[in-house]
Write a protein that holds these residues in place. Structure first.
Motif, PDB file in Angstrom:
ATOM      1  N   GLN A 288      -2.646   9.673   7.430  1.00  0.00           N
ATOM      2  CA  GLN A 288      -4.058   8.967   6.742  1.00  0.00           C
ATOM      3  C   GLN A 288      -4.913   9.326   7.272  1.00  0.00           C
TER       4      GLN A 288
ATOM      5  N   GLU B  64      -1.578   8.263   1.854  1.00  0.00           N
ATOM      6  CA  GLU B  64      -2.794   7.960   1.270  1.00  0.00           C
ATOM      7  C   GLU B  64      -4.328   8.671   1.416  1.00  0.00           C
TER       8      GLU B  64
ATOM      9  N   ALA C  12      -7.590   6.909  -0.208  1.00  0.00           N
ATOM     10  CA  ALA C  12      -8.078   6.200   0.117  1.00  0.00           C
ATOM     11  C   ALA C  12     -10.078   7.226   0.603  1.00  0.00           C
TER      12      ALA C  12
ATOM     13  N   GLU D 229       1.072   5.878  -0.797  1.00  0.00           N
ATOM     14  CA  GLU D 229      -0.455   5.133  -1.424  1.00  0.00           C
ATOM     15  C   GLU D 229      -0.546   3.420  -1.690  1.00  0.00           C
TER      16      GLU D 229
ATOM     17  N   ASN E 289      -3.561   2.808  -3.462  1.00  0.00           N
ATOM     18  CA  ASN E 289      -4.332   2.511  -5.232  1.00  0.00           C
ATOM     19  C   ASN E 289      -3.626   2.703  -5.896  1.00  0.00           C
TER      20      ASN E 289
END
Length: 576
Positions: A419, A496, A499, A527, A529
């Motif tokens: 992450q 992620e 990010a 994720e 997003n």
């Protein structure tokens, strides 16, 4: 490399030290220089476990004392020569290190330090109480000088040359270890152990090797000290010896062989330089050490390298030519590359993952979504072995890996990103990616050539010589992705990855991940997003409170009322 960094300065310092010993030193000066050589050997070994492995061992002084006692007992009481006592003095602390390694190397941080300190106290107590063997508080007198198959170096210059020859051989061996594939693993083992495990590096075995090697070096130094001082007492096992070795390592520079030598010479000479000040020399000695720590917290050798880089900059080192590696051999298999059945994991009373199952086929991209705290990162940790499941099974290409160690799972074909990009700060991007090839390539040169190939694939070839600590988050993610791709995984897990990236960087990342899937990898992406993930993923799995609440195509997930409720707290209006 010759001519680079602080090498010319260190060579000049070594030449000056040799000239002093040969031309100017009196007998007392030669004795101090001989003691410095003894400590140089002990500190070189300590760099193995403390500098390279990043484990604060407080047992190096104990291993040093054991080496001294073995030489004292065998030499003074049994009359054995150096050719017998020296190997046994190296072997005894090494065996003790191997015996205590199983319990103490499982400990982390200060718990490991306290455990090794406790070992030292037990050995010290045994030396004091076992009077029949060790002489108790009085110690052992009459230790003979060095005699090797009838040859004696004597005292003065001959003894100094002999001790420093052994120190130089030990330094050369340590340098060779640091230059090989193990050298690529040391920064990860020290700074990012979790990432090291997920790259197939067995850091438990590496720590064991470093611990045992450090003990061997300390035993050799202790044996030489016994011959030089001609007496062995419990003082060689007391904590000040450990503090001296630790201080020399820190002042010289952690993880540096040259730092071990520089720290040993400096800290044996400083008291002599200040001794003429009578009662005030200890105060000035302490001030000098404090000033060194403040001005050069990374060590004197690193300070010399930085100063030379500032005043006499060097041309950049040439990059290796990129070389695509051969595909990793794998037995023919039809079925999901990744199959998770009923994974569950609790932390205390919190059920982080509750009966989660999923499959990812070769060439498929699966997106895993869910609100914060839904168990997404824990799921990846379970798949990579960083967490052990309470229940459930894990299969990669049909092979069950449930409960296996992280490095075993990685070697079976699983790679991941984190992450927050987990890169060793003091390493160049090229070295960080080459570390992923430690278990796959034959040598460092081949690993770096393959690393350049994957840096190019991730769009990060221009970052190869950049220190990881200086990279902004977006570029760090590119390097970490290149490192994961360098494992040539059957299963690629990303936590992620988009990010903090710009839209252009997200588009480049999506292209890289689609290319990895097209090459046959099963890709799982955690994720938040959605504009990035939904066009990229073939399927989506949504978690909430550790459970799977929805699965399907991106379009179906976008319309699912349960998914919207998990994210928004209410189902919301129908999505056309």
């Amino acid at each position: 490399m010759p001519g680079r960094g602080a090498a010319p300065l260190l060579a000049a310092a070594g030449a000056g030290l040799a000239a002093y010993a040969l031309l100017f030193a009196d007998p007392y000066g030669l004795r101090v220089l001989t003691v410095a050589g003894v400590y140089a050997l002990a500190v070189t070994g300590y760099q193995m476990i403390f500098g390279n492995a990043g484990a604060l061992s407080l047992a190096q002084g104990t291993f040093y004392g054991i080496g001294a006692y073995v030489t004292g007992i065998l030499g003074s009481r049994w009359g054995l020569g150096f050719e017998v006592t020296f190997p046994l003095s190296v072997l005894a602390p090494t065996l003790l290190a191997l015996v205590v390694a199983a319990p103490v190397l499982r400990l982390e941080s200060h718990y490991f330090a306290l455990a090794t300190l406790g070992i030292g106290q037990v050995v010290l107590l045994a030396a004091v109480e076992w009077q029949g063997l060790t002489g108790g508080s009085n110690g052992i007198a009459g230790v003979p000088g060095i005699e090797l198959f009838g040859w004696r170096p004597g005292r003065g210059l001959g003894l100094a040359l002999f001790v420093w020859t052994l120190a130089a051989l030990g330094a050369l061996a340590a340098w060779r270890i640091g230059r090989g594939l193990r050298g690529l693993a040391f920064p990860l083992m020290r700074d990012t152990p979790a990432a090291a495990r997920t790259l197939g590096i067995d850091i438990d075995r590496l720590r064991l090797e470093c611990f045992a090697l450090g003990a061997a070096y300390a035993g050799a130094a202790g044996a030489l000290a016994a011959h030089i001082q001609r007496v062995v007492s419990p003082e060689v096992l007391e904590f000040p010896v450990m503090v001296t070795i630790l201080t020399m390592a820190v002042i010289g520079g952690l993880g540096s062989v040259a730092g071990a030598l520089a720290g040993a010479v400096l800290l044996t000479q400083l008291p002599e330089w200040f001794r003429g000040l009578e009662g005030g020399y200890l105060l000035l000695y302490g001030v000098a050490l404090l000033a060194t720590v403040v001005a050069a917290p990374w060590g004197l050798v690193s300070l010399a390298e930085r100063l030379r880089a500032r005043w006499l900059p060097e041309p950049p080192r040439p990059l290796p030519s990129a070389l695509a590696p051969e595909p990793r051999p794998a037995a023919p298999f039809r079925g999901p590359a990744l199959y998770v059945e009923g994974f569950s994991k609790s932390f205390g009373g919190v059920r982080a993952v509750d009966g989660v199952g999923l499959t990812v086929d070769p060439g498929e991209i699966l997106g895993v979504i869910g609100p914060n705290g839904s168990g997404k990162t824990t799921l990846i940790n379970l798949v990579t072995g960083l967490e052990k499941p309470d229940a459930g099974r894990l299969y990669v290409r049909g092979v069950e890996l449930t409960g296996r160690t992280p490095h075993a799972i990685a070697r079976a074909g699983v790679a991941r990103t984190f992450q927050t990009a987990s890169l060793p700060p003091g390493t160049e991007a090229l070295g960080a990616v080459a570390a992923a090839r430690i278990t796959l390539d034959r040598d460092v040169r081949e690993a770096e050539a393959h690393a350049m190939h994957f840096l190019e694939r991730a769009g990060a070839a221009d970052l190869a010589r950049e220190p990881c600590a200086t990279l902004p988050p977006g570029l760090r993610r590119r390097v970490e992705l290149a490192r994961a791709l360098a494992r040539q995984p059957a299963v690629l897990l990303l936590d992620e990855p988009a990010a903090g990236l710009t839209e252009a960087e997200q588009a480049e990342l999506a292209g890289t991940l689609r290319a990895a899937a097209d090459a046959g990898a099963a890709v799982l992406i955690v994720e938040h997003n959605m504009p990035f993930l939904l066009p990229l993923a073939d399927r989506i799995t949504c978690l909430d409170e550790g459970r799977v609440i929805a699965e399907g195509t991106p379009d179906a997930i976008r319309r699912d009322r349960r998914v919207r409720a998990a994210y928004l707290g209410s189902p919301g209006p129908e999505v056309p």
